[in-house]
Design a protein around this motif. Structure first.
Motif, short mmCIF file in Angstrom:
data_model
loop_
_atom_site.label_atom_id
_atom_site.label_comp_id
_atom_site.label_asym_id
_atom_site.label_seq_id
_atom_site.Cartn_x
_atom_site.Cartn_y
_atom_site.Cartn_z
N GLY A 137 0.91 -1.38 -0.01
CA GLY A 137 -0.12 0.03 -0.03
C GLY A 137 0.86 1.36 0.09
N ARG A 138 2.19 1.38 0.25
CA ARG A 138 3.01 2.34 0.39
C ARG A 138 4.40 1.81 0.45
NH1 ARG A 138 2.43 4.71 6.27
NH2 ARG A 138 3.93 3.56 7.37
N GLY A 139 5.38 2.75 0.41
CA GLY A 139 6.83 2.43 0.61
C GLY A 139 7.37 1.53 -0.17
N VAL A 187 -1.28 -6.39 -1.80
CA VAL A 187 -2.02 -6.97 -0.18
C VAL A 187 -1.54 -6.06 0.91
CG1 VAL A 187 -2.01 -8.77 1.37
CG2 VAL A 187 -1.59 -9.32 -1.08
N ASP A 188 -2.55 -5.42 1.63
CA ASP A 188 -2.10 -4.77 2.67
C ASP A 188 -3.11 -4.65 3.80
OD1 ASP A 188 0.11 -2.24 2.63
OD2 ASP A 188 -1.58 -1.92 4.02
N ILE A 189 -2.92 -4.27 4.94
CA ILE A 189 -3.90 -4.19 6.16
C ILE A 189 -4.64 -2.92 5.86
CG2 ILE A 189 -2.50 -2.96 7.84
CD1 ILE A 189 -3.22 -4.93 9.91
N ALA A 196 13.99 -6.52 19.03
CA ALA A 196 12.95 -7.34 18.47
C ALA A 196 13.15 -7.36 17.01
CB ALA A 196 11.55 -6.91 19.03
N TYR A 197 13.34 -5.87 16.54
CA TYR A 197 13.18 -5.69 14.87
C TYR A 197 14.49 -6.32 14.09
CZ TYR A 197 13.12 -3.27 10.39
OH TYR A 197 13.16 -3.28 9.02
N ASN A 198 15.54 -6.34 15.01
CA ASN A 198 17.00 -6.88 14.46
C ASN A 198 16.82 -8.36 14.62
OD1 ASN A 198 17.92 -4.28 14.35
ND2 ASN A 198 19.07 -4.36 16.23
N TYR A 223 14.31 5.87 2.34
CA TYR A 223 13.14 6.84 2.48
C TYR A 223 11.84 6.22 2.17
CZ TYR A 223 16.45 10.61 2.91
OH TYR A 223 17.35 11.55 3.50
N THR A 224 10.97 6.04 3.21
CA THR A 224 9.62 5.68 3.06
C THR A 224 8.93 6.13 4.36
OG1 THR A 224 9.93 3.72 4.46
CG2 THR A 224 10.39 3.22 2.12
N PRO A 225 7.49 6.02 4.60
CA PRO A 225 6.69 6.73 5.32
C PRO A 225 7.15 6.22 6.70
CG PRO A 225 4.98 6.23 3.78
CD PRO A 225 6.55 5.77 3.27
N1 LIG Z 1 12.25 1.89 5.19
C1 LIG Z 1 13.36 1.38 5.71
O1 LIG Z 1 14.34 2.04 5.91
C2 LIG Z 1 13.49 -0.11 5.72
C3 LIG Z 1 14.87 -0.70 5.87
C4 LIG Z 1 15.16 -2.12 5.76
C5 LIG Z 1 13.95 -2.96 5.59
N2 LIG Z 1 12.82 -2.54 5.61
C6 LIG Z 1 11.59 -3.26 5.63
O2 LIG Z 1 10.97 -3.09 4.31
C7 LIG Z 1 9.59 -3.65 4.40
C8 LIG Z 1 8.67 -2.28 4.25
O3 LIG Z 1 9.03 -1.15 4.97
P1 LIG Z 1 8.63 0.24 4.46
O4 LIG Z 1 9.73 1.20 4.82
O5 LIG Z 1 8.07 0.43 2.88
O6 LIG Z 1 7.55 0.44 5.50
P2 LIG Z 1 5.97 1.27 5.47
O7 LIG Z 1 5.66 1.46 6.77
O8 LIG Z 1 6.07 2.52 4.50
O9 LIG Z 1 4.87 0.24 4.73
C9 LIG Z 1 4.58 -0.89 5.26
C10 LIG Z 1 3.34 -1.34 4.64
O10 LIG Z 1 3.03 -2.34 5.39
C11 LIG Z 1 1.56 -2.39 5.89
N3 LIG Z 1 1.38 -3.66 6.90
C12 LIG Z 1 1.95 -3.34 8.17
N4 LIG Z 1 1.47 -4.20 8.83
C13 LIG Z 1 0.77 -4.93 8.08
C14 LIG Z 1 0.26 -6.52 8.41
N5 LIG Z 1 0.11 -6.79 9.68
N6 LIG Z 1 -0.59 -6.92 7.49
C15 LIG Z 1 -0.48 -6.25 6.12
N7 LIG Z 1 0.17 -5.15 5.86
C16 LIG Z 1 0.84 -4.63 7.01
C17 LIG Z 1 1.33 -1.21 5.97
O11 LIG Z 1 -0.17 -0.68 6.11
C18 LIG Z 1 2.09 -0.39 4.99
O12 LIG Z 1 1.15 -0.06 3.89
C19 LIG Z 1 9.34 -3.80 5.95
O13 LIG Z 1 9.59 -5.23 6.09
C20 LIG Z 1 10.61 -2.96 6.67
O14 LIG Z 1 10.88 -3.93 7.95
C21 LIG Z 1 12.56 -1.03 5.60
#
Ligand SMILES: NC(=O)c1ccc[n+]([C@@H]2O[C@H](COP(=O)([O-])OP(=O)(O)OC[C@H]3O[C@@H](n4cnc5c(N)ncnc54)[C@H](O)[C@@H]3O)[C@@H](O)[C@H]2O)c1
Length: 256
Positions: A20-22, A41-43, A161-163, A196-198
């Protein structure tokens, strides 16, 4: 077939969780541009519908599927919908994930469970459901989103927890790759660095960025577009002999 043709995804069907984003939105666009039909697919239902429209505007088929990756019934419905609508699933991108900062000694159990459930159990449930429809066809590509946090410990923020969840995704990926190679299914992960994402747009996170940049040899964070080539590669026949691999895309962060 020419090398660039082997990156094409025409006629393939894909799903991307957290699209849905990012990063997931960027992955969905990349797969669609390469020729695939992509289920979003998104929540967050509004976000999923918006991105599904964007994919249709690229001339591909799309579905908006509202699902929580921690709920087995949602994940079963996700795969069932794709099979009903499109008849097969070629590519599963398990990307939904959440962050969370706390000192290890203060980490509430509920917070630990929340992060591990979405980031690790969610990837497992999705990959399991995807493999069940890929195994009879003896073909499939599963791509999990891990993170450089599965290899290094970020600083200065504490995110135990994330790591741990992301290290889990990397080894889960290897384990499933070993089990499902005999079925023609490749399982790999992509580990982004800071992107860079939300997820990184809150004021709390923004203040951290100058410190992060000092630890990145390339001196900048990733844009989502920096990650798009990798997902197309791992989804395509150009990577048919690649499995159990963690593709780190971090501007050199893990080198230092
Ligand atoms: N942004 C970063 O710097 C970064 C770096 C490394 C890894 N990641 C990983 O990349 C992935 C995406 O991150 P992002 O930065 O795009 O995040 P984001 O928060 O911008 O987007 C995450 C999306 O996942 C959806 N979501 C959250 N929980 C959910 C669930 N239980 N079921 C279905 N959808 C769900 C949210 O609604 C959102 O649309 C994640 O796994 C994150 O850990 C991000």
């Amino acid at each position: 077939m020419g090398i660039l043709d082997r990156f094409r995804l025409d006629g393939k069907t894909a799903l991307v969780t957290g699209a849905g984003r990012g990063i997931g939105q960027g992955y969905a666009h990349a797969l669609a541009e390469a020729g695939a039909d992509v289920a979003i697919v998104d929540i967050d239902g509004d976000a999923a519908r918006r991105v599904a429209e964007e994919i249709r505007a690229l001339g591909r088929r799309s579905l908006a599927i509202i699902a929580d990756v921690t709920r087995k019934a949602d994940i079963r419905r996700m795969v069932d919908t794709i099979i009903q609508e499109w008849g097969k699933l070629d590519i599963g991108v398990n990307n939904a994930g959440i962050g969370g900062w706390a000192n290890a000694e203060d980490m509430p159990e509920e917070e630990w469970d929340r992060v591990i459930n979405v980031n690790l159990k969610g990837v497992f449930l999705c990959a399991q459901a995807e493999a069940r429809v890929m195994i009879p066809r003896r073909s499939g590509k599963i791509i999990n989103t891990a993170s450089m946090s599965g290899t290094i410990v970020n600083r200065p923020q504490n995110q135990v927890a994330y790591n741990a969840s992301k290290a889990g995704v990397i080894h889960l990926t290897r384990s499933m790759a070993a089990e499902w190679a005999k079925y023609g299914i490749c399982v790999n992960s992509i580990s982004p660095g800071y992107t860079y994402t939300p997820l990184v747009e809150s004021p709390e996170v923004r203040d951290m960025i100058p410190q992060w940049l000092k630890d990145i040899p390339m001196g900048r964070m990733a844009q989502v577009s920096d990650l798009q080539g990798a997902v197309v590669y791992l989804a395509s026949e150009a990577s048919d002999y690649v499995t159990g691999h963690d593709l780190v895309i971090d501007g050199g962060y893990t080198v230092w």
